[in-house]
Design a protein around this motif. Structure first.
Motif, PDB file in Angstrom:
ATOM      1  N   LEU A  67       1.836 -36.234 -23.060  1.00 56.23           N
ATOM      2  CA  LEU A  67       3.215 -35.873 -22.686  1.00 56.23           C
ATOM      3  C   LEU A  67       3.486 -34.384 -23.094  1.00 56.23           C
ATOM      4  O   LEU A  67       3.974 -33.700 -22.270  1.00 56.23           O
ATOM      5  CB  LEU A  67       4.213 -36.426 -23.592  1.00 56.23           C
ATOM      6  CG  LEU A  67       5.718 -36.225 -23.295  1.00 56.23           C
ATOM      7  CD1 LEU A  67       6.058 -36.643 -21.886  1.00 56.23           C
ATOM      8  CD2 LEU A  67       6.660 -37.053 -24.340  1.00 56.23           C
TER       9      LEU A  67
ATOM     10  N   TRP B  33       1.607 -32.637 -20.459  1.00 59.11           N
ATOM     11  CA  TRP B  33       2.372 -32.231 -19.080  1.00 59.11           C
ATOM     12  C   TRP B  33       3.444 -31.164 -19.008  1.00 59.11           C
ATOM     13  O   TRP B  33       3.613 -30.504 -18.348  1.00 59.11           O
ATOM     14  CB  TRP B  33       2.924 -33.581 -18.981  1.00 59.11           C
ATOM     15  CG  TRP B  33       3.986 -33.884 -17.684  1.00 59.11           C
ATOM     16  CD1 TRP B  33       3.945 -33.679 -16.471  1.00 59.11           C
ATOM     17  CD2 TRP B  33       5.361 -33.914 -18.026  1.00 59.11           C
ATOM     18  NE1 TRP B  33       5.057 -33.992 -15.831  1.00 59.11           N
ATOM     19  CE2 TRP B  33       5.891 -33.995 -16.552  1.00 59.11           C
ATOM     20  CE3 TRP B  33       6.083 -34.191 -19.145  1.00 59.11           C
ATOM     21  CZ2 TRP B  33       7.425 -34.172 -16.696  1.00 59.11           C
ATOM     22  CZ3 TRP B  33       7.525 -34.165 -19.106  1.00 59.11           C
ATOM     23  CH2 TRP B  33       8.118 -34.013 -17.627  1.00 59.11           C
ATOM     24  N   GLN B  34       4.042 -31.144 -20.128  1.00 56.20           N
ATOM     25  CA  GLN B  34       5.220 -29.867 -20.638  1.00 56.20           C
ATOM     26  C   GLN B  34       4.529 -28.915 -20.506  1.00 56.20           C
ATOM     27  O   GLN B  34       5.371 -27.970 -19.956  1.00 56.20           O
ATOM     28  CB  GLN B  34       5.748 -30.461 -22.029  1.00 56.20           C
ATOM     29  CG  GLN B  34       6.976 -29.585 -21.886  1.00 56.20           C
ATOM     30  CD  GLN B  34       8.182 -29.867 -20.700  1.00 56.20           C
ATOM     31  OE1 GLN B  34       8.540 -30.862 -20.484  1.00 56.20           O
ATOM     32  NE2 GLN B  34       8.742 -28.855 -19.978  1.00 56.20           N
TER      33      GLN B  34
ATOM     34  N   ARG C 196       4.104 -27.860 -16.811  1.00 54.18           N
ATOM     35  CA  ARG C 196       5.328 -27.709 -16.198  1.00 54.18           C
ATOM     36  C   ARG C 196       5.833 -26.171 -16.816  1.00 54.18           C
ATOM     37  O   ARG C 196       6.600 -25.512 -15.786  1.00 54.18           O
ATOM     38  CB  ARG C 196       6.439 -28.664 -16.802  1.00 54.18           C
ATOM     39  CG  ARG C 196       6.275 -29.970 -16.066  1.00 54.18           C
ATOM     40  CD  ARG C 196       7.307 -30.762 -16.596  1.00 54.18           C
ATOM     41  NE  ARG C 196       8.618 -30.578 -15.753  1.00 54.18           N
ATOM     42  CZ  ARG C 196       9.645 -30.774 -16.080  1.00 54.18           C
ATOM     43  NH1 ARG C 196       9.966 -31.487 -16.913  1.00 54.18           N
ATOM     44  NH2 ARG C 196      10.789 -30.672 -15.346  1.00 54.18           N
TER      45      ARG C 196
ATOM     46  N   ARG D  83      -0.816 -35.602 -15.314  1.00 51.57           N
ATOM     47  CA  ARG D  83      -0.224 -36.520 -14.256  1.00 51.57           C
ATOM     48  C   ARG D  83       0.121 -37.754 -15.145  1.00 51.57           C
ATOM     49  O   ARG D  83       1.004 -38.375 -14.812  1.00 51.57           O
ATOM     50  CB  ARG D  83      -1.304 -36.678 -13.072  1.00 51.57           C
ATOM     51  CG  ARG D  83      -1.027 -35.629 -12.096  1.00 51.57           C
ATOM     52  CD  ARG D  83      -1.557 -35.936 -10.662  1.00 51.57           C
ATOM     53  NE  ARG D  83      -3.080 -36.359 -10.707  1.00 51.57           N
ATOM     54  CZ  ARG D  83      -4.211 -35.534 -10.499  1.00 51.57           C
ATOM     55  NH1 ARG D  83      -3.867 -34.536 -10.288  1.00 51.57           N
ATOM     56  NH2 ARG D  83      -5.351 -36.192 -10.507  1.00 51.57           N
TER      57      ARG D  83
ATOM     58  N   GLY E 289       3.286 -37.162 -17.201  1.00 52.32           N
ATOM     59  CA  GLY E 289       4.355 -37.111 -16.362  1.00 52.32           C
ATOM     60  C   GLY E 289       4.760 -38.517 -16.220  1.00 52.32           C
ATOM     61  O   GLY E 289       5.941 -38.765 -15.949  1.00 52.32           O
TER      62      GLY E 289
ATOM     63  N   ALA F  76       6.462 -39.533 -19.217  1.00 49.79           N
ATOM     64  CA  ALA F  76       7.884 -39.050 -19.423  1.00 49.79           C
ATOM     65  C   ALA F  76       8.860 -39.803 -18.511  1.00 49.79           C
ATOM     66  O   ALA F  76       9.989 -39.973 -18.812  1.00 49.79           O
ATOM     67  CB  ALA F  76       7.906 -37.601 -19.105  1.00 49.79           C
ATOM     68  N   GLU F  77       8.231 -40.032 -17.402  1.00 53.27           N
ATOM     69  CA  GLU F  77       8.997 -40.874 -16.406  1.00 53.27           C
ATOM     70  C   GLU F  77       9.696 -42.038 -16.904  1.00 53.27           C
ATOM     71  O   GLU F  77      10.731 -42.373 -16.788  1.00 53.27           O
ATOM     72  CB  GLU F  77       8.671 -40.932 -14.723  1.00 53.27           C
ATOM     73  CG  GLU F  77       9.359 -41.588 -13.781  1.00 53.27           C
ATOM     74  CD  GLU F  77       9.214 -43.184 -13.884  1.00 53.27           C
ATOM     75  OE1 GLU F  77      10.197 -43.892 -13.803  1.00 53.27           O
ATOM     76  OE2 GLU F  77       8.094 -43.636 -14.216  1.00 53.27           O
TER      77      GLU F  77
ATOM     78  N   SER G  91       8.580 -38.149  -9.568  1.00 52.64           N
ATOM     79  CA  SER G  91       9.009 -37.484 -10.722  1.00 52.64           C
ATOM     80  C   SER G  91       9.968 -38.330 -11.629  1.00 52.64           C
ATOM     81  O   SER G  91      10.592 -38.036 -12.553  1.00 52.64           O
ATOM     82  CB  SER G  91       9.676 -36.043 -10.392  1.00 52.64           C
ATOM     83  OG  SER G  91      10.673 -36.162  -9.499  1.00 52.64           O
TER      84      SER G  91
END
Length: 330
Positions: free
Chosen positions: A10, A13-14, A17, A69, A72, A75-76, A140
């Motif tokens: 996580l 991923w952040q 981003r 990925r 992500g 997170a979703e 997303s």
């Protein structure tokens, strides 16, 4: 190798981003040293470099992007869990965020909403989006479900992955939209459309018509649709041996009808666009190219087995069976 940490994925991923460790730390509520320690530990665990420093900040390596990925997806799922928990706590309606292009919104999605029943416990919020945007928003977690299309002339053009589930609903034939006065250049001038080409609800053809050859319209000015539809026009024209002279581009069907009616060009439109209205001065001709079809289907996140999603998919399938051709066998 020991099991990967969900928190580290996580965090990775952040970082991808936000483009920096400090920005990721602010978003996640960690200190920057703590963020750096997580990534250092993950790189040691995998034996690979995951983050590369650049003059503009940091960027993910190929290995880092692959792991991000999965971060992500985590997170979703966390966001979805929080939303469902809040719904349960407040005993609210089950809400679905649904995306579709304009022609599908008005002919399939809206009718499927009615098919759910007015007294049900599902609230559907609809927004219009073309396939590339819809796929990304479902992936997303910004939307729960999308009804999208893929042209037969552009197979595998939808950017799908293992995190998404795609279920075809049916085939929507593509038609050549011309002025009725100009339809005489093709053998299809005896009727607006080929028998059986138009979904239920559209006017029936006066007589079976010979499909139009796209090459007969090679010298015409063309009106393209959205980016995906424009790519389809280029692919079909190339197969017919010419490059179309595209003068205009719009994803608004009423604008397309007006431009064709004014004689400034011809266009390729899906049969669904002709369901609600086709002006008397226009003709929608079937095409000889067997790839003149767009496949319409439902897109969800893989494993999303919520009852509300299943109920809406079932309603979409019932509606599509009335307005689309059965999916062709591959």
């Amino acid at each position: 190798m020991e099991e990967l940490s969900a928190q580290s994925l996580l965090t990775l991923w952040q970082i991808g981003r936000s483009g920096s460790f400090s920005a990721a730390a602010r978003t996640l509520g960690w200190s920057q040293p703590a963020i750096s320690q997580q990534i250092t530990r993950l790189e040691k665990q995998t034996g690979m470099t995951l983050v590369r420093r650049t003059s503009h900040g940091v960027e993910l390596t190929d290995a880092g992007a692959m792991l991000a990925r999965h971060g992500g997806m985590i997170a979703e799922r966390l966001g979805r869990a929080s939303h469902e928990l809040e719904d349960l706590r407040r005993r609210r309606l089950s809400r679905l965020r649904v995306l579709a292009p304009p022609s599908i919104c008005s002919t399939i999605v809206a009718r499927a909403m009615v098919g759910l029943g007015r007294d049900g416990d599902i609230e559907v919020n609809v927004d219009q989006a073309e396939p590339p945007e819809a796929v990304e928003r479902v992936r997303s977690g910004k939307a729960d479900l999308a009804v999208v299309f893929e042209h037969r002339s552009l197979p595998h053009s939808l950017p799908l992955d293992e995190g998404l589930a795609w279920e075809p609903l049916g085939d929507d034939p593509l038609l050549l939209l011309v002025r009725r006065a100009d339809a005489g250049r093709t053998d299809a001038c005896r009727a607006d459309v080929r028998d059986g080409a138009v979904p239920a609800g559209a006017a029936a053809p006066a007589a079976p018509a010979a499909p139009a050859d796209l090459a007969d319209w090679a010298d015409a000015a063309w009106i393209a649709g959205c980016d995906t539809c424009k790519a389809n026009l280029l692919a079909m024209a190339s197969a017919a041996g010419f490059t179309p002279d595209i003068r205009h581009a719009t994803d608004d069907y009423w604008t397309t009808q007006t431009l064709v009616e004014m004689g400034v060009g011809v266009s390729i439109v899906p049969a669904l666009d002709t369901v609600n209205q086709l002006r008397p001065s226009l003709a929608a001709l079937p095409l000889a190219d067997p790839r003149a079809v767009r496949v319409i289907g439902v897109l969800t996140r893989a494993g999303d087995d919520r009852p509300a999603v299943a109920a809406f998919r079932a309603s979409l399938a019932r509606t599509a069976a009335r307005v689309l051709r059965a999916p062709a066998a591959d």
